[in-house]
Design a protein around this motif. Structure first.
Motif, PDB file in Angstrom:
ATOM      1  N   ASN A  38      34.968  34.873  47.378  1.00  0.00           N
ATOM      2  CA  ASN A  38      35.855  36.098  47.864  1.00  0.00           C
ATOM      3  C   ASN A  38      37.362  35.530  48.012  1.00  0.00           C
ATOM      4  N   ASN A  71      38.764  39.089  46.634  1.00  0.00           N
ATOM      5  CA  ASN A  71      37.681  40.067  46.809  1.00  0.00           C
ATOM      6  C   ASN A  71      37.646  40.636  48.192  1.00  0.00           C
ATOM      7  N   TYR A  74      36.243  44.012  50.783  1.00  0.00           N
ATOM      8  CA  TYR A  74      35.423  45.279  51.132  1.00  0.00           C
ATOM      9  C   TYR A  74      36.034  46.541  51.188  1.00  0.00           C
ATOM     10  N   GLN A 101      36.091  46.392  43.941  1.00  0.00           N
ATOM     11  CA  GLN A 101      35.364  45.286  44.488  1.00  0.00           C
ATOM     12  C   GLN A 101      34.650  44.586  43.213  1.00  0.00           C
ATOM     13  N   SER A 153      32.023  42.787  44.406  1.00  0.00           N
ATOM     14  CA  SER A 153      31.026  42.275  45.403  1.00  0.00           C
ATOM     15  C   SER A 153      29.704  42.239  44.739  1.00  0.00           C
ATOM     16  N   ALA A 162      29.331  44.986  52.718  1.00  0.00           N
ATOM     17  CA  ALA A 162      29.442  44.741  51.248  1.00  0.00           C
ATOM     18  C   ALA A 162      28.261  45.495  50.440  1.00  0.00           C
TER      19      ALA A 162
END
Length: 700
Positions: A231, A236, A238, A250, A252, A505
């Motif tokens: 991340n 990255n 959320y 994202q 994710s 997430a």
């Protein structure tokens, strides 16, 4: 269950409260604030081979050494430093610079603050001529002979390194230290008391290797720990900047799945650079800022910066504004790389001023191949991905193994890790790790295993003393590391059972089949529930408010499962105890909880106790639902759910779920006749909770 901090938005106020400084007190940015001033006003006389008064600004060491007139800079004493005095003086014989424009007041303030803060300087940076250029192609160094049966290639290289310098090997650590270190580094969690006890009693000579493989095999725990690493590296998040206006996406879900599957690193990089689906496109799309932005903040320039920093350890931020002061990268190279992504003509801007010159799609190392600037964007990105992962691009593999070494050993082989133009302290070690990664088909877990199973990793941490690196880094074992914020919080949650129950997430927290292993026995998320809604009677529509029923289920395990996770809810509230310990509680039946059972289970007999309470102000429906999935080493799934095999009593246990006097009135639990009261509203949530991590994590 363990809910890794990487999956949550941790309150920034809480983080700030833990820090000794605030954003308003941020340190001066040496590379971007100080270096340009030194280059512009001091470089002509005091860098490279031109050293008037024998005063050199080439490195921090030469600057602090001073010149013919003594020390020019004294860390911590900005106003008293001769450099500041010479800049401020009006004496034409003493003033610096001796000719040309004077240093503006706002830049003097930056220099003074920089000195007051200790004269920070990026390691490996020189304002003089660079003599080191990292090799591009991979290199397979010859391994020194093993000494004392230390066969791990890492040890063979480092033993030779220490022997040639007549330095002692660091002492090894005991088993308790090793299991804690390996567990925190690989899955980000403390070993449970049961895991510690089992490991300490294990008499196998290769038990450490077995432990490392077991930890790496805990796919979900591994993914959730390393998610924070990626991340940060991929920028990255959320929520927050860019998400409100839809100017940011994202990665994710893609990232989480890639880590759970242990996607090969070359494929991982290709899917980020040339996204095959929208799920991984957020990385190269960057942030679309609202309003007008500088040329260096456009999504095209963000692309150039992100790709090179992440995969090559090259910082193009300076070169995005002008030819870099700190390395060899130029403005034109930065914009040409940005043009690989751009769908519009891209004009070079120097210090935000248009130059009239247009960028042409190209990448930094044309000796490996070129990009067709006339091709569509998707084709250009595919060509860039192929060049980045080219077999002859040794910088690609060196960068990631260096990041892993830094993460595990406390300091990079090249340091800092985002300055891969810097000479490594042991090129053979770096190159061996890089070629071994390719040999292992780009399996990052294999690199982690190679490092963690070495005696070097299993050595006592180096004691850091003031000035230890003043004359250059010398390896003396792993360096002690602070816990990351996520490791700290997960440890607190693990010990207190206080982890959040909801995540931000957008991921399904379950194991997936590994890449290229379709049909293997790696379980996927459940698709149906098998447990029953139970109570002490079948007619459970009008249970008195405040009624309490205590349920029990005994579970005998011949061996501990690889993972064990449960979904639980009760109308209106419950408290779960396992083997005489309170695990978790809940009071909202419409928000089922996911609970990691593995930390609390043991071989042999286990006792699950659930105290179920019906709330409300008048008689109303009541029922308990519990379903657990236990997965063994071969991937076989066993389900344990609430049904008529459970027993109930009205006698209440103590705060640890134990009875002072064992109840003699245990009766069989009864599936309720009205499950439709709850099932339609929570079945999907129960399935999601049951698909969570089964690792030895924190409480729910």
């Amino acid at each position: 269950m363990r809910l890794a901090m990487s999956l949550y938005r941790f309150p920034l106020v809480a983080i700030a409260a833990l820090l000794p400084w605030s954003a308003a007190q941020a340190a001066v940015d040496f590379a971007h604030e100080v270096v340009p001033i030194l280059k512009q006003y001091c470089g002509k006389c005091h860098t490279g081979d031109s050293l008037k008064g024998k005063l050199s600004f080439n490195t921090r060491e030469t600057l602090l050494a001073g010149g013919e007139s003594g020390k020019s800079v004294v860390p911590g004493q900005g106003a008293q430093s001769e450099l500041i005095k010479r800049i401020l003086t009006k004496d034409e014989f003493d003033q610096m610079p001796p000719e040309g424009p004077r240093v503006p007041p706002e830049k003097i303030a930056i220099l003074k603050k920089w000195i007051d803060e200790g004269v920070a300087w990026e390691q490996g940076l020189t304002l003089g001529k660079r003599s080191y250029e990292p090799p591009l192609k991979p290199r397979r160094p010859a391994l020194p002979a093993a000494v004392d049966n230390r066969e791990n290639p890492v040890d063979r290289i480092l033993d030779h390194y220490l022997a040639t310098r007549k330095l002692p090997r660091p002492a090894g650590v005991d088993d308790a230290v090793f299991i804690r270190r390996a567990s925190m580094d690989i899955i980000g969690l403390l070993p449970t008391p049961e895991e510690l006890d089992t490991f300490l009693k294990d008499t196998r000579p290769d038990k450490r290797q077995h432990l490392v493989r077991e930890l790496l095999g805990r796919d979900v725990d591994y993914a959730e720990h390393w998610l924070t690493f990626w991340n940060d590296l991929l920028r990255n998040d959320y929520s927050g900047t860019g998400f409100i206006t839809g100017g940011r996406k994202q990665v994710s879900k893609w990232l989480y799945d890639a880590l759970v599957q242990n996607k090969p690193y070359d494929q991982f990089a290709r899917e980020l650079i040339a996204p095959p689906t929208p799920e991984s496109a957020g990385f190269i799309q960057g942030i679309q800022w609202r309003g007008d932005v500088s040329a260096g903040q456009t999504v095209e320039i963000q692309f150039a910066q992100s790709v090179t920093q992440t995969f090559l350890g090259i910082n193009l931020k300076c070169a995005s504004c002008h030819d870099s002061f700190i390395d060899r990268w130029t403005l034109e190279e930065a914009f040409n790389l940005a043009a690989v992504y751009s769908n519009r003509p891209l004009e070079l801007h120097r210090c935000d001023k248009p130059t009239g010159k247009m960028a042409k799609a190209a990448w930094l190392f044309p000796e490996l191949g070129t990009i067709d600037a006339t091709a569509p964007q998707a084709k250009r990105l595919s060509q860039l991905a192929d060049l980045m992962t080219h077999a002859d691009n040794g910088r690609f593999t060196r960068t990631i193994v260096n990041r892993l070494w830094h993460r595990l050993m406390g300091r990079g082989i090249v340091h800092p890790v985002d300055a891969m133009q810097t000479e490594p302290w042991n090129a053979d070690l770096l190159d061996h790790l890089a070629v071994d990664l390719v040999d292992q088909k780009y399996d990052l877990k294999k690199t982690i295993e190679l490092i963690v199973t070495s005696q070097a990793y299993q050595s006592a941490a180096q004691v850091m003393t003031k000035g230890v690196d003043d004359s250059g880094y010398v390896y003396a074992g792993p360096r002690s590391k602070r816990l990351t914020a996520e490791q700290f919080m997960d440890s607190v949650w693990q010990l207190t059972g206080a982890a959040p129950k909801k995540i931000d997430a957008p991921v399904s927290r379950a194991s997936r089949p590994k890449a290229g292993q379709a049909g293997q026995p790696t379980p996927t998320a459940p698709t149906a529930l098998s447990a029953k809604w139970i109570w002490s009677q079948a007619q459970a529509n009008a249970i008195p408010d405040g009624a309490t029923v205590v349920f029990r289920r005994e579970l005998t395990l011949s061996d501990l499962p690889r993972s064990a996770v449960a979904a639980i809810t009760c109308d209106n509230g419950y408290t779960l105890f396992i083997n005489g310990k309170r695990i978790t509680a809940g009071d909202n039946w419409e928000a089922p909880d996911s609970v990691a059972l593995l930390p609390h289970l043991r071989k042999g007999k286990n006792e699950l106790i659930i105290v179920a309470v019906n709330g409300g102000n008048s008689p109303n429906p009541a029922a308990l639902f519990f379903e657990a999935r236990l997965i063994d080493a071969q991937g076989k799934v066993e389900t344990v759910g609430s049904d008529d095999q459970w027993e109930w009593t009205v006698q209440r246990p103590d705060a640890n779920g134990r009875f002072r006097t064992p109840p003699r009135d245990w009766k069989k639990a009864v599936p309720v006749s009205n499950p439709g009261t709850w099932a339609p509203r929570v079945n999907d949530k129960l399935l999601a909770a049951l698909g969570g991590s089964g690792g030895s994590g924190a409480g729910s």
